[in-house]
Structure formats: structure tokens, C-alpha cells
Design a protein around this motif. Structure first.
Motif, PDB file in Angstrom:
ATOM      1  N   GLU A  32       0.847  -1.185   0.000  1.00 50.44           N
ATOM      2  CA  GLU A  32       0.000   0.000   0.000  1.00 50.44           C
ATOM      3  C   GLU A  32       0.893   1.248   0.000  1.00 50.44           C
ATOM      4  OE1 GLU A  32      -2.776  -0.175   3.212  1.00 50.44           O
ATOM      5  OE2 GLU A  32      -3.733  -2.026   2.496  1.00 50.44           O
ATOM      6  N   ASN A  65      -0.701   4.372   1.495  1.00 50.84           N
ATOM      7  CA  ASN A  65      -1.236   4.371   2.857  1.00 50.84           C
ATOM      8  C   ASN A  65      -0.724   5.607   3.599  1.00 50.84           C
ATOM      9  OD1 ASN A  65      -1.584   3.876   5.712  1.00 50.84           O
ATOM     10  ND2 ASN A  65      -1.927   1.729   5.219  1.00 50.84           N
ATOM     11  N   TYR A 106      -0.886   6.534   6.586  1.00 50.20           N
ATOM     12  CA  TYR A 106      -0.520   6.382   7.983  1.00 50.20           C
ATOM     13  C   TYR A 106       0.749   5.564   8.169  1.00 50.20           C
ATOM     14  CZ  TYR A 106      -5.204   8.127   8.140  1.00 50.20           C
ATOM     15  OH  TYR A 106      -6.309   8.904   7.940  1.00 50.20           O
ATOM     16  N   SER A 107       1.399   5.222   7.074  1.00 51.19           N
ATOM     17  CA  SER A 107       2.674   4.516   7.143  1.00 51.19           C
ATOM     18  C   SER A 107       3.802   5.537   7.081  1.00 51.19           C
ATOM     19  CB  SER A 107       2.797   3.523   5.984  1.00 51.19           C
ATOM     20  OG  SER A 107       4.105   3.001   5.914  1.00 51.19           O
ATOM     21  N   ALA A 121       3.863   0.215   3.720  1.00 50.33           N
ATOM     22  CA  ALA A 121       2.857  -0.607   4.392  1.00 50.33           C
ATOM     23  C   ALA A 121       2.504  -1.828   3.549  1.00 50.33           C
ATOM     24  CB  ALA A 121       1.598   0.213   4.661  1.00 50.33           C
ATOM     25  N   SER A 149      -0.432  -4.864   3.660  1.00 48.62           N
ATOM     26  CA  SER A 149      -1.609  -5.434   4.308  1.00 48.62           C
ATOM     27  C   SER A 149      -1.673  -6.932   4.053  1.00 48.62           C
ATOM     28  CB  SER A 149      -2.885  -4.753   3.803  1.00 48.62           C
ATOM     29  OG  SER A 149      -3.015  -4.888   2.399  1.00 48.62           O
ATOM     30  N   TYR A 182      -1.884  -6.059   9.321  1.00 47.81           N
ATOM     31  CA  TYR A 182      -0.728  -5.509   8.608  1.00 47.81           C
ATOM     32  C   TYR A 182       0.561  -6.116   9.142  1.00 47.81           C
ATOM     33  CZ  TYR A 182      -3.403  -1.837   6.270  1.00 47.81           C
ATOM     34  OH  TYR A 182      -4.274  -1.160   5.454  1.00 47.81           O
ATOM     35  N   ASN A 192      -1.540   1.694  -6.359  1.00 44.86           N
ATOM     36  CA  ASN A 192      -2.104   2.074  -5.067  1.00 44.86           C
ATOM     37  C   ASN A 192      -3.137   1.038  -4.635  1.00 44.86           C
ATOM     38  OD1 ASN A 192      -0.571   4.406  -4.962  1.00 44.86           O
ATOM     39  ND2 ASN A 192      -2.145   5.664  -5.929  1.00 44.86           N
ATOM     40  N   TYR A 204      -4.400   1.170  -0.953  1.00 40.76           N
ATOM     41  CA  TYR A 204      -4.965   1.511   0.359  1.00 40.76           C
ATOM     42  C   TYR A 204      -6.460   1.729   0.234  1.00 40.76           C
ATOM     43  CZ  TYR A 204      -6.001   4.192   4.573  1.00 40.76           C
ATOM     44  OH  TYR A 204      -6.552   4.639   5.747  1.00 40.76           O
ATOM     45  N   GLY A 226      -8.614   2.616   2.963  1.00 43.15           N
ATOM     46  CA  GLY A 226      -9.014   3.759   3.769  1.00 43.15           C
ATOM     47  C   GLY A 226     -10.487   3.788   4.089  1.00 43.15           C
ATOM     48  N   THR A 250      -2.463   1.287  12.838  1.00 44.38           N
ATOM     49  CA  THR A 250      -1.603   2.166  12.045  1.00 44.38           C
ATOM     50  C   THR A 250      -1.512   3.552  12.671  1.00 44.38           C
ATOM     51  OG1 THR A 250      -2.246   0.974  10.042  1.00 44.38           O
ATOM     52  CG2 THR A 250      -1.239   3.133   9.744  1.00 44.38           C
ATOM     53  N   TYR A 300      -6.921  11.854  10.427  1.00 42.69           N
ATOM     54  CA  TYR A 300      -7.733  10.762   9.879  1.00 42.69           C
ATOM     55  C   TYR A 300      -9.211  11.137   9.872  1.00 42.69           C
ATOM     56  CZ  TYR A 300      -9.847   6.172   9.267  1.00 42.69           C
ATOM     57  OH  TYR A 300     -10.599   5.121   8.793  1.00 42.69           O
TER      58      TYR A 300
END
Length: 444
Positions: free
Chosen positions: A53, A56, A58-59, A64, A66, A76, A280, A282, A284, A328, A376
Motif C-alpha cells: 500500500e 497508505n 498512515y505509514s 505498508a 496489508s 498488517y 495504489n 490503500y 481507507g 496504524t 484521519y
């Protein structure tokens, strides 16, 4: 659908990498376990896929990975090791394939009990040893499963070929082919010749050849070349190759009657993984709600016990439908621990997104983690540093004032002692329940 690229594993029971975030994907884990048709009530085994990802948000490393079962995210890879596995998995993703490996789910209680402890682990070799640097033949080949080591001999005679395959790390996996040949210039014998992309790179000893020739002959009778995993280790002046495969007597019927060309070809190996064109992936906020669009598998799981568990789980982790990636958002970092003012501000801003307007406790969150949570949910983290929210001194000054006030209030007949006991009970309850917070909300 992306073709699976099965990663090598030590054996069918071996799962060595613990996955993060199972607590927040219990519904998806239940689905995967239910589909596995396991007879064991505490252990479930099934296949999972690994998906990079790169998008991502938040990485912190941007690497990241998954762990998924079908379209469901189960957790993860821990951030600290995901970056080490990312180059190999990224190459697979960039090739339009998806990495597949074995998984083991352990459940402390009944699968559909309200709050079981779940631990998910998967099978991965050491970083850099899961995806061979070269590709297997285009077609007409079979793969002998990963197994114990067998040393190749006479590699030194072919260093001109091997030196082109030694990676910068000095060690890496390869695909090689095994061939029944007449070996030796004096005492001619039938043995196994080892080739790398069609070029001879060595041979096996008489004893080692005897352990593999029955399998090679069996596959040749089916019109298949024999391919196996190998490890090359070397430098700019020398290299050696070790095969990793099952012996003929260790192979089961599935291995002896294998799929033809079981693995897809990948894009060329890149020393810089950033050169791979990784799509991509992610999900989300687009992650499917646990309560929307039940599939056939969901229907199969639709029992009163499951409905009760799902409701209980959703009130814990569901936000406007999708799951919140707390694992995350609360990844350990180097920033200082947030003050009670800051944590209270975060909970107040996001509370409206949760059932009963009650956000989960984040007693051990750091300042950066608080910023991640606010971003977020679409809130600005800027106020965290304003209005004295970042001051621990101010917090403790207020606590001292409150404590003195309660002490003074205790002297008031009847009402005073009652209020003081309620206050003391509240403080004790807060610290006792803090110790019971589950990951990742608990202390790390």
C-alpha cells in the motif's frame, strides 16, 4: 483477478511472522476461519495474500503491507519489518500478481464468542529470500517445493556466469533447473547438472544426485523441466550456490503431479524498489462496512451468535461504516507522550463519529499519534499546541488545586466525605481500567 504468486514456506505448519491489527478485523478473521472448514476449535489455517500500500497515509515509511483474505484486510505486517519485505512484495505487485502464503489463526475461545483473543501469523522466509532474482522458464516446468539444503559443486568453474547474479547484499534466491546428465570426463556417471537460465553452473555429488534423480525422471516423463529454489552467496571474487528443495522420498503426490508453470513471470529485478510501478491499494474510508452488503460467506455466518458478536465488535471499531486503522494510527514513534489536555481534546473532537458519542481511550498516545488521529477524522492537529494544551505543568497545577479542594471539602459534615470518596473512587477506577486497555491502546 491477479494471479497468485505462491511464496516458499518451510512446511505446511510453519508460520513465523506475527501480524498486527487482528483486534480490529475480527469479523474478517471469523469469515476466513469459517471458510477454512477446520476441525480444530482454536486453530485455523488458510491462505492469505500480501498487498503493498504505497499510498497508505498512515505509514511513516511509505512501505505498508496489508494481509488479506479475498477482499478482506486481516491486519498488517509490523511497520518495523514491512520495510524489509517491501522490495520483494513490491516486485510481485508491480507485475500484476499477488503474493500468497500460509496463515495460522489462533483463537483463545470459541470463534463466535463476544471477545476472544486472536493471533494471526503468516509464513515468510528472511527478508530478501522469498522471491528469486530471476524468472523461471516460460512454460513446461514444475517446481519442487522448498526444503533442506543441498550444496552444488564445481561452481568455481562457472564464476563468470554466477558473478552477474550476486546481489548487492551478497546473498539472494534464484530459480535453477535440474537435469539428468552424464557427468565426469574420466569415470563417467549419471548425475544431476544444475543450470541457471539455461547455463551450466555446477553439478551435484553422486549421493545428492541419487536423492533427486527419481523425482527428475518422474517429472521428465510428464514432459516437464525440474525447477527448484537455490540460494547464491558470494562477492566480487567467488560465489557458491545451495539448493533448497525436498528430496524425492519426501515429496507427496501433489508434488509429484504438480501444476504446470505454477508461478507467473515477474518484472525484472530492481536494486532500487522505488523503481517498481506499484499500484495504489490503500482502501481507507472506502473499506466495506461490516454492516453493509453481506456476501454469501457473510450469510453463511449469519447466526444469532455471530450477529451478537458483530454488533459488539462494530460498536468498538466501526466509524461511519468503515473500520478505523487504530494499529496504524497508533504506531510507536519518537514524539513525547501527549498531555491529558491534548488527549482529551482529540477524544472530544472525534467523539461524534462513534456510537454513544464516546471515543476510545488513548491514555498512552503520543503527540504525533494524536495528530494522526485528528487528520484521519478530517480535523486540524494545530490546536494541540495551543491554549496551554501541551503543558504538563499546568495539568499538574490544576490537579493539585483540585486535590486541596477535595481535602478541604472532606471536612464538611456528611456531604464532604461522600464527595471525597466518590472522587477517590473515580481516580482509582481510572488507573485500574487503564491497565486493562487492549492493544494498541495499552502501554507499549
Amino acid at each position: 483477478m491477479n494471479k497468485p504468486y505462491r511464496l516458499p514456506t518451510i512446511n505446511s505448519d510453519w508460520c513465523n511472522i506475527q501480524i498486527n491489527g487482528e483486534y480490529y478485523h475480527r469479523t474478517e478473521l471469523r469469515k476466513a476461519a469459517f471458510r477454512s472448514n477446520s476441525d480444530d476449535t482454536h486453530e485455523y489455517r488458510f491462505k492469505v495474500t500480501l498487498v503493498c500500500e504505497p499510498d497508505n497515509p498512515y505509514s511513516k515509511s511509505g512501505k505498508a503491507i496489508s494481509v488479506r483474505n479475498g477482499g478482506d484486510i486481516l491486519g498488517y505486517l509490523p511497520e518495523e519489518i514491512a520495510k524489509d519485505y517491501y522490495p520483494e512484495i513490491a516486485r510481485i505487485c508491480a507485475s500484476g500478481a499477488v503474493a500468497e502464503t500460509a496463515a495460522r489463526l489462533w483463537v483463545s475461545d470459541d470463534l463466535f464468542s463476544p471477545d476472544p483473543r486472536m493471533e494471526l501469523s503468516i509464513a515468510l522466509l528472511d527478508p530478501g529470500l522469498n522471491v528469486p532474482l530471476n524468472n523461471p522458464p516460460s512454460d513446461g516446468w514444475a517446481l519442487i517445493p522448498y526444503g533442506k539444503a543441498i550444496q552444488v559443486t564445481k561452481e568455481s568453474d562457472h564464476f563468470d556466469i554466477l558473478q552477474e547474479y550476486v546481489p548487492a547484499s551478497g546473498k539472494g534466491p534464484l530459480f535453477v533447473t535440474l537435469h539428468k546428465e552424464r557427468l565426469g570426463s574420466k569415470g563417467v556417471r549419471i548425475g544431476v547438472e544444475v543450470r541457471l537460465d539455461g547455463e551450466r553452473i555446477g553439478e551435484l555429488t553422486k549421493a545428492s544426485s541419487e536423492k533427486l534423480l527419481p523425482a527428475i525422471e518422474h517429472l521428465e516423463a510428464q514432459g516437464l523441466d525440474t525447477v527448484c529454489y537455490a540460494i547464491i552467496q558470494g562477492s566480487s571474487v567467488a560465489a557458491e550456490v545451495t539448493l533448497r528443495l525436498l528430496r524425492a522420498n519426501e515429496m507427496d503426490e501433489e508434488s509429484l503431479h504438480p501444476d504446470f508453470a505454477p508461478l507467473p513471470r515477474l518484472v525484472d529485478f530492481e536494486t532500487d524498489p522505488n523503481n517498481y510501478d506499484v499500484p495504489n491499494a490503500y482502501s481507507g474510508q472506502a473499506t466495506k462496512s461490516h454492516s453493509h452488503g453481506a456476501s454469501k460467506a457473510d450469510s453463511a455466518l449469519d447466526t444469532p451468535a455471530r450477529r451478537e458478536v458483530t454488533h459488539s465488535t462494530n460498536t468498538t471499531i466501526s466509524v461511519l461504516g468503515p473500520s478505523v486503522p487504530w494499529e496504524t494510527l497508533l504506531q510507536p514513534d519518537q514524539s513525547k507522550r501527549a498531555t491529558p489536555f491534548q488527549r482529551g481534546y482529540v477524544r472530544g473532537k472525534i467523539a461524534g463519529n462513534f456510537p454513544d458519542k464516546k471515543a476510545p481511550r488513548i491514555d498512552f498516545a503520543t503527540v504525533d499519534q494524536c495528530s494522526n488521529i485528528l487528520e484521519y477524522f478530517g480535523e486540524s492537529p494545530e490546536p494541540l499546541g495551543k491554549s496551554g494544551r501541551g503543558s504538563n505543568s499546568l495539568w499538574w497545577a490544576l490537579m493539585i488545586i483540585l486535590f486541596l479542594f477535595v481535602v478541604m471539602l472532606a471536612s464538611v459534615p456528611i456531604v464532604g466525605p461522600i464527595i471525597s470518596l466518590v472522587w477517590l473512587g473515580t481516580v482509582i477506577h481510572h488507573f485500574l481500567t487503564r491497565r486493562q486497555l487492549k492493544p494498541p491502546f495499552g502501554k507499549r
